[in-house]
Design a protein around this motif. Structure first.
Motif, PDB file in Angstrom:
ATOM      1  N   ASP A  61      -9.929  82.298  -3.552  1.00 34.95           N
ATOM      2  CA  ASP A  61     -10.089  83.300  -2.509  1.00 34.95           C
ATOM      3  C   ASP A  61      -8.696  84.012  -2.339  1.00 34.95           C
ATOM      4  OD1 ASP A  61      -8.434  81.248  -1.792  1.00 34.95           O
ATOM      5  OD2 ASP A  61      -9.715  80.630   0.082  1.00 34.95           O
ATOM      6  N   HIS A  62      -7.787  83.752  -3.217  1.00 33.90           N
ATOM      7  CA  HIS A  62      -6.552  84.664  -3.384  1.00 33.90           C
ATOM      8  C   HIS A  62      -5.495  83.955  -2.431  1.00 33.90           C
ATOM      9  CE1 HIS A  62      -3.483  87.917  -4.088  1.00 33.90           C
ATOM     10  NE2 HIS A  62      -3.894  87.668  -5.349  1.00 33.90           N
ATOM     11  N   GLU A  63      -5.836  82.971  -1.733  1.00 35.63           N
ATOM     12  CA  GLU A  63      -5.149  82.060  -0.807  1.00 35.63           C
ATOM     13  C   GLU A  63      -3.799  81.637  -1.615  1.00 35.63           C
ATOM     14  OE1 GLU A  63      -3.270  81.199   2.432  1.00 35.63           O
ATOM     15  OE2 GLU A  63      -5.323  81.991   2.788  1.00 35.63           O
TER      16      GLU A  63
ATOM     17  N   VAL B 125      -4.585  92.103 -15.983  1.00 41.57           N
ATOM     18  CA  VAL B 125      -5.162  92.646 -14.423  1.00 41.57           C
ATOM     19  C   VAL B 125      -5.495  91.441 -13.508  1.00 41.57           C
ATOM     20  CG1 VAL B 125      -6.768  94.345 -13.574  1.00 41.57           C
ATOM     21  CG2 VAL B 125      -6.132  94.652 -15.906  1.00 41.57           C
ATOM     22  N   ASP B 126      -5.138  91.512 -12.262  1.00 42.09           N
ATOM     23  CA  ASP B 126      -5.360  90.812 -11.447  1.00 42.09           C
ATOM     24  C   ASP B 126      -6.693  91.330 -10.656  1.00 42.09           C
ATOM     25  OD1 ASP B 126      -3.434  89.064 -12.343  1.00 42.09           O
ATOM     26  OD2 ASP B 126      -2.234  89.329 -10.513  1.00 42.09           O
ATOM     27  N   LEU B 127      -7.861  90.899 -11.097  1.00 40.44           N
ATOM     28  CA  LEU B 127      -8.905  91.446 -10.648  1.00 40.44           C
ATOM     29  C   LEU B 127      -9.339  90.945  -9.261  1.00 40.44           C
ATOM     30  CD1 LEU B 127     -11.084  93.715 -12.051  1.00 40.44           C
ATOM     31  CD2 LEU B 127     -12.632  91.761 -12.407  1.00 40.44           C
ATOM     32  N   GLU B 128      -8.891  91.876  -8.242  1.00 41.55           N
ATOM     33  CA  GLU B 128      -9.047  91.317  -6.782  1.00 41.55           C
ATOM     34  C   GLU B 128      -9.223  92.502  -6.113  1.00 41.55           C
ATOM     35  OE1 GLU B 128      -4.927  89.971  -7.052  1.00 41.55           O
ATOM     36  OE2 GLU B 128      -4.481  91.522  -5.249  1.00 41.55           O
ATOM     37  N   GLU B 129      -9.704  92.527  -4.904  1.00 39.16           N
ATOM     38  CA  GLU B 129      -9.859  93.589  -3.916  1.00 39.16           C
ATOM     39  C   GLU B 129      -8.716  94.132  -3.133  1.00 39.16           C
ATOM     40  OE1 GLU B 129     -11.670  95.949  -3.243  1.00 39.16           O
ATOM     41  OE2 GLU B 129     -13.152  95.475  -4.734  1.00 39.16           O
TER      42      GLU B 129
ATOM     43  N   VAL C 135      -1.049  94.696 -13.339  1.00 32.03           N
ATOM     44  CA  VAL C 135      -2.002  95.715 -12.440  1.00 32.03           C
ATOM     45  C   VAL C 135      -2.866  95.134 -11.401  1.00 32.03           C
ATOM     46  CG1 VAL C 135      -0.931  97.578 -13.647  1.00 32.03           C
ATOM     47  CG2 VAL C 135      -3.219  96.656 -14.330  1.00 32.03           C
ATOM     48  N   HIS C 136      -3.500  95.780 -10.727  1.00 32.28           N
ATOM     49  CA  HIS C 136      -4.405  95.363  -9.798  1.00 32.28           C
ATOM     50  C   HIS C 136      -5.502  96.604  -9.589  1.00 32.28           C
ATOM     51  CE1 HIS C 136      -0.762  93.294  -8.274  1.00 32.28           C
ATOM     52  NE2 HIS C 136      -1.501  92.544  -8.481  1.00 32.28           N
ATOM     53  N   PRO C 137      -6.618  96.171  -9.561  1.00 36.58           N
ATOM     54  CA  PRO C 137      -7.623  97.371  -9.336  1.00 36.58           C
ATOM     55  C   PRO C 137      -7.343  98.653  -8.137  1.00 36.58           C
ATOM     56  CG  PRO C 137      -8.946  95.378  -9.264  1.00 36.58           C
ATOM     57  CD  PRO C 137      -7.466  95.070  -9.354  1.00 36.58           C
TER      58      PRO C 137
ATOM     59  N   PRO D 296      -2.321  83.268  -7.468  1.00 36.63           N
ATOM     60  CA  PRO D 296      -2.385  84.180  -6.638  1.00 36.63           C
ATOM     61  C   PRO D 296      -0.813  84.394  -6.367  1.00 36.63           C
ATOM     62  CG  PRO D 296      -4.010  83.177  -5.753  1.00 36.63           C
ATOM     63  CD  PRO D 296      -3.465  82.136  -6.959  1.00 36.63           C
ATOM     64  N   CYS D 297      -0.226  85.608  -6.441  1.00 36.39           N
ATOM     65  CA  CYS D 297       1.234  85.889  -6.012  1.00 36.39           C
ATOM     66  C   CYS D 297       2.211  84.906  -6.613  1.00 36.39           C
ATOM     67  CB  CYS D 297       1.418  85.661  -4.562  1.00 36.39           C
ATOM     68  SG  CYS D 297       0.593  86.946  -3.713  1.00 36.39           S
ATOM     69  N   PHE D 298       1.737  84.570  -7.732  1.00 38.19           N
ATOM     70  CA  PHE D 298       2.597  83.685  -8.751  1.00 38.19           C
ATOM     71  C   PHE D 298       3.069  82.474  -8.132  1.00 38.19           C
ATOM     72  CE2 PHE D 298       3.777  88.168  -9.647  1.00 38.19           C
ATOM     73  CZ  PHE D 298       2.817  88.276 -10.884  1.00 38.19           C
TER      74      PHE D 298
ATOM     75  N   CYS E  88      -9.200  83.303 -14.602  1.00 38.01           N
ATOM     76  CA  CYS E  88      -9.410  82.990 -12.934  1.00 38.01           C
ATOM     77  C   CYS E  88      -8.169  83.287 -12.212  1.00 38.01           C
ATOM     78  CB  CYS E  88      -9.746  81.535 -12.990  1.00 38.01           C
ATOM     79  SG  CYS E  88      -9.997  80.906 -11.119  1.00 38.01           S
ATOM     80  N   HIS E  89      -8.430  83.939 -11.167  1.00 34.18           N
ATOM     81  CA  HIS E  89      -7.080  84.299 -10.283  1.00 34.18           C
ATOM     82  C   HIS E  89      -7.656  83.525  -9.062  1.00 34.18           C
ATOM     83  CE1 HIS E  89      -3.606  86.537  -9.087  1.00 34.18           C
ATOM     84  NE2 HIS E  89      -4.443  87.340  -8.186  1.00 34.18           N
ATOM     85  N   GLY E  90      -7.750  82.443  -8.804  1.00 33.53           N
ATOM     86  CA  GLY E  90      -8.128  81.676  -7.869  1.00 33.53           C
ATOM     87  C   GLY E  90      -9.632  81.726  -6.982  1.00 33.53           C
TER      88      GLY E  90
END
Ligand SMILES: [Zn+2]
Length: 282
Positions: free
Chosen positions: A81-83, A8-12, A220-222, A118-120, A77-79
């Motif tokens: 700030d997702h940049e 899960v990419d736990l992001e908004e 998947v994402h939230p 983020p985004c691979f 960790c998924h970064g």
């Protein structure tokens, strides 16, 4: 099938690359706190998952991160700030990732040893850098036959330890699989395709995939795990709006069917941390 890894990419929702130029954050609508039905579903199915958290939302989701760990899942960790990593210099990346790791560890109250870009958008010099920062595994590699160079992370020096698993000096990379069909790579493992295709289509594609593979990764994402309304900005194009909203309401049910299909095929769901332990890597 042998192994299945649910990630899960736990992001908004406002972290979506095509929403980042709109003031979505200011709406106050948050999807990450709405994943409890999903967590309950995982418990019911006996599935342990790996949650890669965007560090800037870790503090506000500290309770959720601790609940995730309490239920036996893993947190990575998924970064910061997702940049996209391709927009950051190596120096900036190292500085931010060190901070991001500490932010998530403080919020979760546990060490963070896994990373997903983020985004691979992982690149080789950044992959080498996260190893120096104390990460033990990464899951950012995805391969598209139609773009041989695009986002195809260079793993020179790694050994293929298993289907989708590459290891170098105890550090492991978990590939996100795509299905090669008629010269195209279809990302059946997650995102929009998982929501777009009806289950019977997915089952067909997964069946084709299982002929050549033993392991599978789902991502998947939230925002895909809850049907709550998203106040999408007015200026968003119709195609993007569709891409964002398609199949959200039924997705949790569909995901459960995919999980059950994989289990019936013999796949065992573990976190990536447990997988490393079982391979004697940590
Ligand atoms: Zn993401």
């Amino acid at each position: 099938m042998k192994h299945a890894w649910l990630t899960v990419d736990l992001e908004e929702w406002y972290h979506l690359d095509y929403l980042k130029d709109f003031p979505c954050r200011e709406t106050g609508v948050r999807v990450a706190p709405q994943i409890f039905d999903f967590l309950d579903m995982l418990d019911e199915e006996g599935v342990k998952a790996t949650f890669f958290c965007v560090a800037e939302i870790a503090a506000e989701n500290a309770g959720i991160l601790r609940e995730i760990l309490r239920r036996g899942h893993a947190v990575g960790c998924h970064g910061l700030d997702h940049e996209l990593l391709t927009n950051k210099s190596l120096e900036q990346f190292i500085e931010e990732t060190r901070a991001a790791k500490a932010m998530i560890e403080t919020a979760a109250g546990a060490p963070v040893t896994g990373y997903r870009a983020p985004c691979f958008t992982m690149e080789r010099d950044k992959l080498d850098a996260i190893r120096e920062l104390g990460f033990f595994y990464d899951s950012s590699k995805i391969r598209f036959a139609q773009h041989p160079l695009y986002r195809n992370l260079d793993l020179e020096g790694f050994e293929r330890a298993d289907d989708l698993v590459y290891v170098q000096d105890g550090f492991s990379e978990y590939e996100i699989p795509t299905l090669d069909l008629l010269g195209w790579s279809i990302p059946i493992s997650g995102g929009g395709y998982l929501r777009l295709f009806p289950f019977w289509t997915l089952r067909l594609l997964l069946g084709l995939y299982a002929r050549k593979h033993e392991n599978f990764t789902i991502y998947v994402h939230p925002f895909e795990l809850t049907g709550m309304p998203l106040p999408l900005p007015e200026g968003l194009g119709r195609a993007t709006r569709f891409r964002c909203l398609v199949g959200r309401k039924r997705n949790l049910k569909k995901l459960r069917r995919v999980i059950r299909w994989l289990k019936r095929r013999g796949a065992r769901f573990t976190t990536l941390e447990v997988d490393r332990r079982e391979r004697g890597l940590s």
